[in-house]
Write a protein that holds these residues in place. Structure first.
Motif, PDB file in Angstrom:
ATOM      1  N   GLU A  30      21.262  -6.837   2.618  1.00 58.42           N
ATOM      2  CA  GLU A  30      20.745  -6.703   1.248  1.00 58.42           C
ATOM      3  C   GLU A  30      19.493  -5.834   1.168  1.00 58.42           C
ATOM      4  O   GLU A  30      19.064  -5.443   0.091  1.00 58.42           O
ATOM      5  CB  GLU A  30      20.461  -8.090   0.646  1.00 58.42           C
ATOM      6  CG  GLU A  30      19.264  -8.795   1.234  1.00 58.42           C
ATOM      7  CD  GLU A  30      19.517  -9.287   2.655  1.00 58.42           C
ATOM      8  OE1 GLU A  30      18.541  -9.532   3.370  1.00 58.42           O
ATOM      9  OE2 GLU A  30      20.709  -9.410   3.055  1.00 58.42           O
ATOM     10  N   ALA A  31      18.906  -5.526   2.325  1.00 62.51           N
ATOM     11  CA  ALA A  31      17.701  -4.697   2.320  1.00 62.51           C
ATOM     12  C   ALA A  31      18.050  -3.233   2.083  1.00 62.51           C
ATOM     13  O   ALA A  31      18.897  -2.668   2.766  1.00 62.51           O
ATOM     14  CB  ALA A  31      16.958  -4.856   3.646  1.00 62.51           C
ATOM     15  N   SER A  32      17.385  -2.606   1.118  1.00 63.99           N
ATOM     16  CA  SER A  32      17.635  -1.198   0.820  1.00 63.99           C
ATOM     17  C   SER A  32      16.941  -0.316   1.852  1.00 63.99           C
ATOM     18  O   SER A  32      15.978  -0.737   2.498  1.00 63.99           O
ATOM     19  CB  SER A  32      17.089  -0.865  -0.569  1.00 63.99           C
ATOM     20  OG  SER A  32      15.668  -0.942  -0.562  1.00 63.99           O
ATOM     21  N   PRO A  33      17.417   0.920   2.009  1.00 69.44           N
ATOM     22  CA  PRO A  33      16.745   1.863   2.914  1.00 69.44           C
ATOM     23  C   PRO A  33      15.272   2.032   2.531  1.00 69.44           C
ATOM     24  O   PRO A  33      14.403   2.175   3.407  1.00 69.44           O
ATOM     25  CB  PRO A  33      17.533   3.152   2.714  1.00 69.44           C
ATOM     26  CG  PRO A  33      18.916   2.672   2.398  1.00 69.44           C
ATOM     27  CD  PRO A  33      18.694   1.467   1.522  1.00 69.44           C
ATOM     28  N   TRP A  34      14.985   1.992   1.248  1.00 71.47           N
ATOM     29  CA  TRP A  34      13.601   2.121   0.790  1.00 71.47           C
ATOM     30  C   TRP A  34      12.770   0.926   1.278  1.00 71.47           C
ATOM     31  O   TRP A  34      11.630   1.087   1.715  1.00 71.47           O
ATOM     32  CB  TRP A  34      13.574   2.206  -0.739  1.00 71.47           C
ATOM     33  CG  TRP A  34      12.224   2.191  -1.382  1.00 71.47           C
ATOM     34  CD1 TRP A  34      11.779   1.299  -2.304  1.00 71.47           C
ATOM     35  CD2 TRP A  34      11.133   3.118  -1.171  1.00 71.47           C
ATOM     36  NE1 TRP A  34      10.488   1.595  -2.682  1.00 71.47           N
ATOM     37  CE2 TRP A  34      10.068   2.706  -2.001  1.00 71.47           C
ATOM     38  CE3 TRP A  34      10.974   4.225  -0.343  1.00 71.47           C
ATOM     39  CZ2 TRP A  34       8.848   3.372  -2.051  1.00 71.47           C
ATOM     40  CZ3 TRP A  34       9.753   4.904  -0.386  1.00 71.47           C
ATOM     41  CH2 TRP A  34       8.707   4.473  -1.225  1.00 71.47           C
ATOM     42  N   SER A  35      13.343  -0.241   1.233  1.00 67.71           N
ATOM     43  CA  SER A  35      12.662  -1.435   1.726  1.00 67.71           C
ATOM     44  C   SER A  35      12.369  -1.294   3.218  1.00 67.71           C
ATOM     45  O   SER A  35      11.280  -1.624   3.698  1.00 67.71           O
ATOM     46  CB  SER A  35      13.531  -2.679   1.481  1.00 67.71           C
ATOM     47  OG  SER A  35      12.947  -3.823   2.071  1.00 67.71           O
ATOM     48  N   VAL A  36      13.339  -0.781   3.947  1.00 66.11           N
ATOM     49  CA  VAL A  36      13.168  -0.570   5.384  1.00 66.11           C
ATOM     50  C   VAL A  36      12.071   0.461   5.628  1.00 66.11           C
ATOM     51  O   VAL A  36      11.182   0.271   6.452  1.00 66.11           O
ATOM     52  CB  VAL A  36      14.482  -0.088   6.039  1.00 66.11           C
ATOM     53  CG1 VAL A  36      14.250   0.318   7.491  1.00 66.11           C
ATOM     54  CG2 VAL A  36      15.551  -1.172   5.951  1.00 66.11           C
ATOM     55  N   MET A  37      12.122   1.542   4.851  1.00 63.37           N
ATOM     56  CA  MET A  37      11.134   2.601   5.023  1.00 63.37           C
ATOM     57  C   MET A  37       9.720   2.103   4.735  1.00 63.37           C
ATOM     58  O   MET A  37       8.787   2.370   5.497  1.00 63.37           O
ATOM     59  CB  MET A  37      11.469   3.781   4.113  1.00 63.37           C
ATOM     60  CG  MET A  37      10.462   4.917   4.237  1.00 63.37           C
ATOM     61  SD  MET A  37      11.010   6.392   3.351  1.00 63.37           S
ATOM     62  CE  MET A  37       9.514   7.376   3.485  1.00 63.37           C
ATOM     63  N   VAL A  38       9.559   1.371   3.649  1.00 59.47           N
ATOM     64  CA  VAL A  38       8.248   0.823   3.300  1.00 59.47           C
ATOM     65  C   VAL A  38       7.753  -0.092   4.425  1.00 59.47           C
ATOM     66  O   VAL A  38       6.594  -0.029   4.848  1.00 59.47           O
ATOM     67  CB  VAL A  38       8.309   0.044   1.963  1.00 59.47           C
ATOM     68  CG1 VAL A  38       7.013  -0.720   1.712  1.00 59.47           C
ATOM     69  CG2 VAL A  38       8.582   1.009   0.805  1.00 59.47           C
ATOM     70  N   SER A  39       8.639  -0.920   4.929  1.00 54.65           N
ATOM     71  CA  SER A  39       8.237  -1.841   6.002  1.00 54.65           C
ATOM     72  C   SER A  39       7.801  -1.068   7.244  1.00 54.65           C
ATOM     73  O   SER A  39       6.808  -1.420   7.874  1.00 54.65           O
ATOM     74  CB  SER A  39       9.385  -2.795   6.351  1.00 54.65           C
ATOM     75  OG  SER A  39      10.351  -2.181   7.183  1.00 54.65           O
ATOM     76  N   GLU A  40       8.507  -0.021   7.577  1.00 54.47           N
ATOM     77  CA  GLU A  40       8.171   0.733   8.773  1.00 54.47           C
ATOM     78  C   GLU A  40       6.798   1.396   8.683  1.00 54.47           C
ATOM     79  O   GLU A  40       6.027   1.398   9.641  1.00 54.47           O
ATOM     80  CB  GLU A  40       9.239   1.780   9.091  1.00 54.47           C
ATOM     81  CG  GLU A  40      10.549   1.193   9.600  1.00 54.47           C
ATOM     82  CD  GLU A  40      10.367   0.322  10.848  1.00 54.47           C
ATOM     83  OE1 GLU A  40       9.376   0.496  11.569  1.00 54.47           O
ATOM     84  OE2 GLU A  40      11.215  -0.545  11.083  1.00 54.47           O
ATOM     85  N   LEU A  41       6.488   1.954   7.532  1.00 53.12           N
ATOM     86  CA  LEU A  41       5.158   2.563   7.371  1.00 53.12           C
ATOM     87  C   LEU A  41       4.087   1.485   7.471  1.00 53.12           C
ATOM     88  O   LEU A  41       3.042   1.675   8.103  1.00 53.12           O
ATOM     89  CB  LEU A  41       5.049   3.280   6.024  1.00 53.12           C
ATOM     90  CG  LEU A  41       5.430   4.760   5.909  1.00 53.12           C
ATOM     91  CD1 LEU A  41       4.380   5.643   6.588  1.00 53.12           C
ATOM     92  CD2 LEU A  41       6.792   5.030   6.520  1.00 53.12           C
ATOM     93  N   MET A  42       4.336   0.338   6.838  1.00 50.83           N
ATOM     94  CA  MET A  42       3.345  -0.737   6.849  1.00 50.83           C
ATOM     95  C   MET A  42       3.170  -1.340   8.227  1.00 50.83           C
ATOM     96  O   MET A  42       2.084  -1.807   8.595  1.00 50.83           O
ATOM     97  CB  MET A  42       3.746  -1.831   5.854  1.00 50.83           C
ATOM     98  CG  MET A  42       3.618  -1.417   4.397  1.00 50.83           C
ATOM     99  SD  MET A  42       4.056  -2.769   3.281  1.00 50.83           S
ATOM    100  CE  MET A  42       3.538  -2.034   1.702  1.00 50.83           C
ATOM    101  N   LEU A  43       4.247  -1.336   9.003  1.00 53.45           N
ATOM    102  CA  LEU A  43       4.199  -1.977  10.320  1.00 53.45           C
ATOM    103  C   LEU A  43       3.571  -1.111  11.405  1.00 53.45           C
ATOM    104  O   LEU A  43       3.351  -1.585  12.516  1.00 53.45           O
ATOM    105  CB  LEU A  43       5.618  -2.393  10.731  1.00 53.45           C
ATOM    106  CG  LEU A  43       6.183  -3.605   9.979  1.00 53.45           C
ATOM    107  CD1 LEU A  43       7.688  -3.699  10.158  1.00 53.45           C
ATOM    108  CD2 LEU A  43       5.514  -4.884  10.430  1.00 53.45           C
ATOM    109  N   GLN A  44       3.277   0.143  11.063  1.00 52.75           N
ATOM    110  CA  GLN A  44       2.622   1.001  12.062  1.00 52.75           C
ATOM    111  C   GLN A  44       1.248   0.432  12.399  1.00 52.75           C
ATOM    112  O   GLN A  44       0.334   0.460  11.591  1.00 52.75           O
ATOM    113  CB  GLN A  44       2.470   2.429  11.509  1.00 52.75           C
ATOM    114  CG  GLN A  44       3.789   3.162  11.360  1.00 52.75           C
ATOM    115  CD  GLN A  44       3.645   4.457  10.550  1.00 52.75           C
ATOM    116  OE1 GLN A  44       2.561   4.796  10.105  1.00 52.75           O
ATOM    117  NE2 GLN A  44       4.750   5.168  10.353  1.00 52.75           N
TER     118      GLN A  44
END
Length: 293
Positions: A30-44
């Motif tokens: 259910e997670a959108s690519p945008w959700s994944v992308m946002v998480s990845e930037l935040m998790l850096q």
DNA sequence: CAGACGTGGCT
DNA sequence: TAGCCAAGTCT
């Protein structure tokens, strides 16, 4: 090469992940690519626990790249809160603008397209392509590097920077099937985060303990080049952090507040200037600043 | 390639 | 307690 049998290692890690994966907002179908992308930037460079609430608020406010692209950069910086490295908020905003301009507002699936976005380096491009789109990529983050250093190379910690040999090992271990490769990527990251930790590895709970080269070698201590820590007290980074806190907590702030937050005149002015130059602040009137409108 | 770049929690 | 560490990127 004295690598463990690939099949044993893979089966063990994949089975373990199946049972122990954390349920996170940016995981699952259910997670959108945008959700994944946002998480990845935040998790850096930022722990999962601190990202979770900010990620939720962010997606609530800006459900698509176009939504973020239409907002002022200062709002992105304010929403970023205290995640740290606020330039990432600016880069995420710039990436959203680029996605609207170059990809019709749709997060691209190709590694090369992702890599071209602001704030997206090798790791993040591979992670988004892999986690959001099921593509086959070597995802080499600090967790994976540590797991491979120990399990395969028999060393406690990886070198300060990624080496060619290290990437070769990761490439050789990457499953052929894209879907399996994508799961392998998250699974090895998760193992590094939950079990094969930097400080206190839980080898008793490790699914690959039986084939771990570091364990087999008797847990030799790290003996590579010195890993330099980052200075903090008195640095520009600390000064900038103080100033950005003022900016987040009010519509604008004046010189008196900055003077109260940081005593050194020269450093204070240098940091104010650099924050403006970075696009993190704007000077609204002489002696008064705010997040960019 | 080394150094800059936030923030807070844990040992 | 003073470090060390957390899903890195950019210059």
């Amino acid at each position: 090469m004295d690598t463990p049998a690939p099949s044993d290692l893979h089966d063990a890690v994949l089975d373990w992940y199946d049972d122990h994966a954390r349920v996170l907002p940016w995981r699952g179908p259910e997670a959108s690519p945008w959700s994944v992308m946002v998480s990845e930037l935040m998790l850096q460079q930022t722990p999962v626990a601190r990202v979770v609430p900010v990620h939720a608020a962010w997606l609530e406010r800006w459900p698509t790249p176009a939504d973020l692209a239409a907002a002022p950069t200062g709002e992105a910086v304010r929403m970023w809160g205290r995640l740290g490295y606020p330039r990432r908020a600016l880069r995420l905003h710039a990436a959203a603008v680029a996605i609207v301009e170059r990809h019709d507002g749709v997060v691209p699936a190709a590694y090369e397209d992702l890599l071209a976005l602001p704030g997206v380096g090798d790791y993040t491009a591979a992670a988004i392509a892999s986690f959001a789109f099921g593509r086959r990529h070597v995802v080499l983050d600090t967790n994976v590097r540590r797991v491979l250093a120990r399990a395969v190379s028999g060393t406690e910690l990886p070198a300060p920077a990624v080496t060619r040999a290290e990437r070769d090992v990761a490439t050789a271990l990457l499953p052929d099937d894209p879907a399996t490769a994508a799961t392998w990527a998250v699974a090895t990251m998760e193992l590094g985060a939950l079990v094969c930790a930097a400080r206190q590895p839980r080898c008793d709970a490790c699914p690959v303990a039986e084939v771990c080269a570091w364990r087999a070698a008797g847990f030799p201590a790290y003996d590579g080049p010195p890993r330099r820590g980052q200075a903090w007290a008195g640095t520009d980074r600390q000064c900038r952090g103080r100033i950005m806190a003022l900016a987040r907590d009010a519509a604008s702030f004046g010189l008196a507040q900055v003077e109260a937050a940081w005593p050194g005149t020269e450093q204070r002015e240098r940091c104010l200037d650099s924050l403006v130059a970075d696009g993190l602040l704007t000077q609204v009137t002489p002696g008064r600043w705010a997040l960019p409108g």
